[in-house]
Scaffold this active site. Structure first.
Site, PDB file in Angstrom:
ATOM      1  N   ASN A  10       1.234  -1.080  -0.270  1.00 28.38           N
ATOM      2  CA  ASN A  10      -0.300  -0.050  -0.013  1.00 28.38           C
ATOM      3  C   ASN A  10       0.544   0.998   0.269  1.00 28.38           C
ATOM      4  OD1 ASN A  10      -1.612   2.032   0.393  1.00 28.38           O
ATOM      5  ND2 ASN A  10      -2.575   1.507   2.044  1.00 28.38           N
ATOM      6  N   ARG A  87      -2.374  -2.275  -3.330  1.00 28.84           N
ATOM      7  CA  ARG A  87      -3.999  -1.783  -3.260  1.00 28.84           C
ATOM      8  C   ARG A  87      -3.648   0.117  -4.247  1.00 28.84           C
ATOM      9  NH1 ARG A  87      -4.879   3.528   0.743  1.00 28.84           N
ATOM     10  NH2 ARG A  87      -7.348   3.297   0.704  1.00 28.84           N
ATOM     11  N   HIS A 176     -13.257   2.248   0.329  1.00 26.76           N
ATOM     12  CA  HIS A 176     -12.847   1.280   1.110  1.00 26.76           C
ATOM     13  C   HIS A 176     -13.567  -0.066   1.089  1.00 26.76           C
ATOM     14  CE1 HIS A 176     -13.160   5.119   4.449  1.00 26.76           C
ATOM     15  NE2 HIS A 176     -11.380   4.773   4.147  1.00 26.76           N
ATOM     16  N   ARG A 237     -11.983  15.204   7.971  1.00 18.23           N
ATOM     17  CA  ARG A 237     -12.133  15.745   6.478  1.00 18.23           C
ATOM     18  C   ARG A 237     -13.823  15.959   7.348  1.00 18.23           C
ATOM     19  NH1 ARG A 237     -11.053  10.490   2.821  1.00 18.23           N
ATOM     20  NH2 ARG A 237      -9.204  10.048   4.585  1.00 18.23           N
ATOM     21  N   GLU A 381      -8.023  -5.403   5.675  1.00 18.13           N
ATOM     22  CA  GLU A 381      -7.287  -5.336   3.748  1.00 18.13           C
ATOM     23  C   GLU A 381      -6.955  -5.909   3.070  1.00 18.13           C
ATOM     24  OE1 GLU A 381      -9.057  -0.756   3.171  1.00 18.13           O
ATOM     25  OE2 GLU A 381      -8.610  -0.689   5.499  1.00 18.13           O
TER      26      GLU A 381
END
Length: 395
Positions: A10, A87, A176, A237, A381
């Protein structure tokens, strides 16, 4: 066939997170991060079993960091590495599933980079570095957006002129997806239901947050949109705001687009509301100490999360369960409890003893007796990326 090993990467603009996933091993033989790449302080940190170690790699770039990682991977895998799964944040409409990487796939990832300018260029750096260091291994791209490519048009289209969708790809993509896919499958397994014939609401809660409606193993709606800014309150965010906020700030404060983007992506969310931190653990402690900003941030976070989950329920024919996952979802009984309290019309209620027990990797059912299923499901993940990589190697 012997059990296979997949290296999952990743890659960020100045970091590489990695995990070696053994097909037959519950724990990762090796995991870690190379960070501050390109800087004098660049360092490689890794964990093998209970042992942690680090290596200073001053000024190392992505390729150099992977070259330093190679001996560790060889040792941990016994010299048997079968592929690399990457990823990739944004696949646009081009990718509906994981893909073996070739020149055409690389060009397609590059083409959608304007939709994820902070992520896709960094993901490409990692892919190109891995190809340079591991030229003989199969390399696979697994896209955060791919799971959501099953959204119906009425869920992914914005109410904008057709030309903006047709010529510029302006639509809701969602993110996601790898996590929502993994926990949906795992929840169905725990409940003894077929994933392909079950219906779930999923809440992935970390520094980035999103919800998802999963129907018969497919994403049917999700809270993030064209970018990861849409939807829930997150660490820094804002999530959803009035679309005219940009012009209001430009008119009244004279802010330019870069300043407004910095506000919405890096100065808002839990950090902006609390004036204290984007870390939920810190906010929960501050709330217990009477901090008004932390208290407000938690209340807004939970209410907006519940509103999103209620909206996602519109996509479900019936509800088999609500899933909490991610760093906050897996570790905060308070957030789970306050969120579920807003969802009384869905019939949800928690067994608070079971809820308190689910922290630090402990998952399971936490609903009160006689109420719809609520589960805490630790996400993985890296393992999902490895599984999708293995699926392609089997083709």
């Amino acid at each position: 066939m012997p059990a296979r090993n997949i290296l999952v990467i990743n890659c960020g603009s100045s970091s590489i997170k990695f995990a070696l996933v053994g097909e037959a091993q519950a724990q990762f033989p090796l995991s870690g991060i190379a960070e501050r790449l390109g800087q004098p302080e660049a360092v490689l940190r890794w964990r093998r079993g209970d042992e942690k170690d680090c290596l200073a790699i001053p000024h190392a770039g992505h390729s150099a960091a992977l070259a330093h990682l190679l001996p560790l991977v060889r040792e941990a895998s016994g010299g048997l590495l079968h592929g690399i799964g990457h990823r990739v944040v944004h696949g646009g409409e081009h990718f509906t599933a994981a893909q073996r990487i070739d020149a055409e796939v690389l060009e397609a990832i590059r083409a959608v980079a304007p939709l994820a300018p902070l992520h896709n260029p960094a993901n490409l750096l990692g892919i190109e570095a891995a190809i340079e260091v591991y030229p003989d291994l199969p390399q696979v791209a697994v896209f955060d957006t791919a799971f959501h490519q099953t959204l119906p048009e009425h869920a992914y289209r914005y109410a904008l002129p057709e030309v903006l969708y047709r010529d510029h790809g302006l639509r809701r993509y969602g993110f996601h997806g790898t996590s929502h896919h993994y926990v949906g499958q795992r929840a169905a397994e725990l409940a003894g239901l077929p994933f392909e014939a079950s219906n779930w609401l999923s809440a992935h809660l970390g520094n980035g947050c999103s919800t998802c409606a999963i129907v018969d193993g497919r994403s049917r709606d999700t809270s993030m949109g064209l970018t990861p800014l849409e939807g829930l309150v997150m660490g820094t965010r804002s999530g959803d705001v009035d679309p005219n906020l940009h012009s209001h700030l430009a008119r009244t404060l004279g802010w330019d687009l870069a300043r407004i983007e910095r506000l919405l992506n890096h100065e808002s969310g839990l950090l902006g509301l609390s004036g204290l931190s984007n870390d939920m653990r810190s906010l929960e402690q501050a709330r217990a100490d009477g901090h008004a900003g932390a208290t407000l941030a938690i209340e807004v976070f939970c209410y907006r999360l519940a509103k999103s989950l209620a909206a996602m329920s519109c996509a479900l024919p019936h509800l088999d369960g609500l899933i909490f996952t991610g760093g906050i979802g897996e570790n905060s009984p308070l957030i789970r409890s306050k969120t579920v309290a807003h969802l009384r019309l869905l019939g949800l209620a928690l067994d608070e003893t079971a809820n308190e027990r689910c922290v630090r990797g402990t998952g399971g059912e936490i609903q009160a007796t006689g109420h719809p299923r609520v589960l805490v499901v630790p996400t993985d993940e890296e393992r999902q990326i490895a599984l999708e990589t293995l699926d392609l190697l089997d083709d």
